[in-house]
Design a protein around this motif. Structure first.
Motif, short mmCIF file in Angstrom:
data_model
loop_
_atom_site.label_atom_id
_atom_site.label_comp_id
_atom_site.label_asym_id
_atom_site.label_seq_id
_atom_site.Cartn_x
_atom_site.Cartn_y
_atom_site.Cartn_z
N UNK A 172 36.14 10.90 5.71
CA UNK A 172 36.54 11.71 6.85
C UNK A 172 35.42 12.14 7.67
N UNK A 173 35.26 12.20 9.04
CA UNK A 173 34.13 12.73 9.72
C UNK A 173 34.31 12.82 11.25
N UNK A 174 33.45 13.80 11.77
CA UNK A 174 33.49 14.10 13.29
C UNK A 174 32.28 13.75 14.03
N UNK A 175 32.30 13.09 15.55
CA UNK A 175 31.20 12.85 16.26
C UNK A 175 31.59 13.55 17.54
N UNK A 176 30.56 14.29 18.12
CA UNK A 176 30.63 14.60 19.52
C UNK A 176 29.61 13.91 20.17
N UNK A 177 29.96 13.42 21.39
CA UNK A 177 29.01 12.60 22.36
C UNK A 177 29.47 12.81 23.56
N UNK A 206 19.69 15.11 15.35
CA UNK A 206 21.00 15.48 15.59
C UNK A 206 21.61 16.90 14.99
N UNK A 207 22.73 17.48 15.74
CA UNK A 207 23.10 18.66 15.51
C UNK A 207 24.25 18.76 14.63
N UNK A 208 24.28 19.51 13.44
CA UNK A 208 25.85 19.73 12.83
C UNK A 208 26.46 20.73 13.76
N UNK A 209 27.54 20.47 14.35
CA UNK A 209 28.03 21.67 15.25
C UNK A 209 29.09 22.43 14.05
N UNK A 210 29.53 21.73 13.19
CA UNK A 210 30.65 22.22 12.03
C UNK A 210 30.28 21.62 10.83
N UNK A 211 29.98 22.69 9.95
CA UNK A 211 29.64 22.11 8.36
C UNK A 211 31.01 22.37 7.72
N UNK A 212 31.58 21.26 7.58
CA UNK A 212 32.94 21.01 7.01
C UNK A 212 33.00 20.32 5.48
N UNK A 213 33.74 19.40 5.61
CA UNK A 213 34.23 18.59 4.29
C UNK A 213 33.18 17.95 3.68
N UNK A 254 40.29 10.68 -4.36
CA UNK A 254 39.62 9.75 -3.80
C UNK A 254 38.47 9.65 -3.01
N UNK A 255 38.26 11.35 -2.80
CA UNK A 255 37.10 11.91 -1.86
C UNK A 255 36.27 12.90 -2.64
N UNK A 256 35.70 12.52 -3.77
CA UNK A 256 35.16 13.42 -4.65
C UNK A 256 33.81 14.26 -4.13
N UNK A 257 33.32 13.60 -3.09
CA UNK A 257 32.32 14.35 -2.46
C UNK A 257 32.61 15.16 -1.36
N UNK A 258 33.88 15.40 -0.93
CA UNK A 258 34.42 15.93 0.47
C UNK A 258 35.34 17.29 -0.17
N UNK A 259 35.16 18.41 0.50
CA UNK A 259 35.97 19.69 0.43
C UNK A 259 37.29 19.07 1.10
N UNK A 260 38.33 19.70 0.72
CA UNK A 260 39.72 19.50 1.48
C UNK A 260 39.72 20.50 2.33
N UNK A 261 38.86 20.28 3.47
CA UNK A 261 38.98 20.93 4.90
C UNK A 261 38.76 20.34 5.89
#
Length: 275
Positions: free
Chosen positions: A102-107, A231-238, A204-211
């Motif tokens: 899971x991930x997000x992009x803003x453009x 590039x800029x990380x706007x939100x540091x999430x999972x 199934x997503x061991x490298x990701x937080x549940x957030x």
């Protein structure tokens, strides 16, 4: 999720069809989304306002969008991307990050996207695309819901009540369907499309937080002309910043935390009765 109501499962084509038809009819769907849950609905302004109110958000708060993985590039206006940032690099980074989870992009937002799903930043009209990654079964639900609604995008938001309602400094996303349904019991038309095995989904997503997902902006690359674009990380999430950097570096891209991403999103904790 009422104990008297049989659950709908994300890996069941029949249940996916039921949930997609309900969404097209105006229902709000809390959907299994990689290792946690998200809330998805039709993208029209009235439904987005309804969800904002249900969460306790300002009624006119701008929303994010989701869509099928193969449709993500079409959500952006690539003609508005800086010439310093070759589109092929960003597309390759999208493939790498969505291929993993899971991930997000803003453009820059495609012209057809409505105002309530876009915001102006650095002089550009932008949109946020949040997706669960290539392997998540929720992609089948999104494609079915898009077909039912006749659109190419859906509204998506985190599965939580707003801090504006709870008064807490932070309200992490839910990764337990029962607790989520309890938080939104006031929403009469809520449909919950669950992981059949929530523990397996998390594993199934061991490298990701549940957030909520990490969000990376590419509409305004930083840095001097002789540098690789930043590039800029706007939100540091999972997904951790270091993992984003490892994906970006081979493509000649740098990644830095933005002003709003200094503190990584925390994971929701549940009392024993809800676990």
């Amino acid at each position: 999720m009422d104990a008297r109501t049989p659950p709908l499962y994300i890996d069941s084509p029949e249940d996916v069809a039921v949930a997609a038809r309900a969404l097209a009819g105006g229902a709000v769907v809390a959907v299994a989304f990689a290792n946690f849950y998200a809330i998805v609905s039709r993208p029209d302004a009235a439904t987005v306002r309804l969800v904002n109110l249900a969460k306790g958000r300002p009624v006119d708060q701008v929303g994010s969008i989701t869509t099928g993985v193969c449709r993500i590039p079409a959500m952006f206006d690539w003609s508005q991307v800086s010439p310093r940032l070759p589109a092929g690099r960003v597309l390759a980074l999208m493939d790498a990050l969505y291929g993993a989870g899971p991930f997000g992009f803003r453009g820059p937002a495609a012209d057809r996207l409505p105002e309530h799903l876009t915001q102006v930043d650095s002089g550009l009209r932008t949109t946020q695309v949040i997706a669960p990654g290539l392997t998540c079964p929720s992609n089948a639900f999104f494609e079915r819901a898009l077909a039912e609604t006749g659109t190419d995008h859906l509204y998506i938001t985190s599965a939580n009540r707003s801090r504006h309602r709870t008064g807490l400094p932070d309200e992490p996303a839910h990764w337990k369907s029962g607790a989520l349904a309890a938080d939104f019991a006031h929403l009469a038309d809520l449909v919950v499309l669950v992981h059949r095995d929530e523990a397996a989904a998390r594993a199934a997503y061991p490298g990701y937080r549940t957030t909520s997902v990490t969000l990376l902006s590419f509409h305004a690359p930083e840095g001097e002309l002789e540098e690789p674009p930043v590039l800029t990380v706007d939100r540091h999430g999972s997904l951790h910043l270091d993992d984003v950097r490892r994906a970006a570096a081979p493509l000649g891209l740098q990644v830095r935390l933005g002003d709003t991403a200094g503190q990584r999103l925390r994971v929701r904790e549940y009392a024993g009765a809800l676990v």
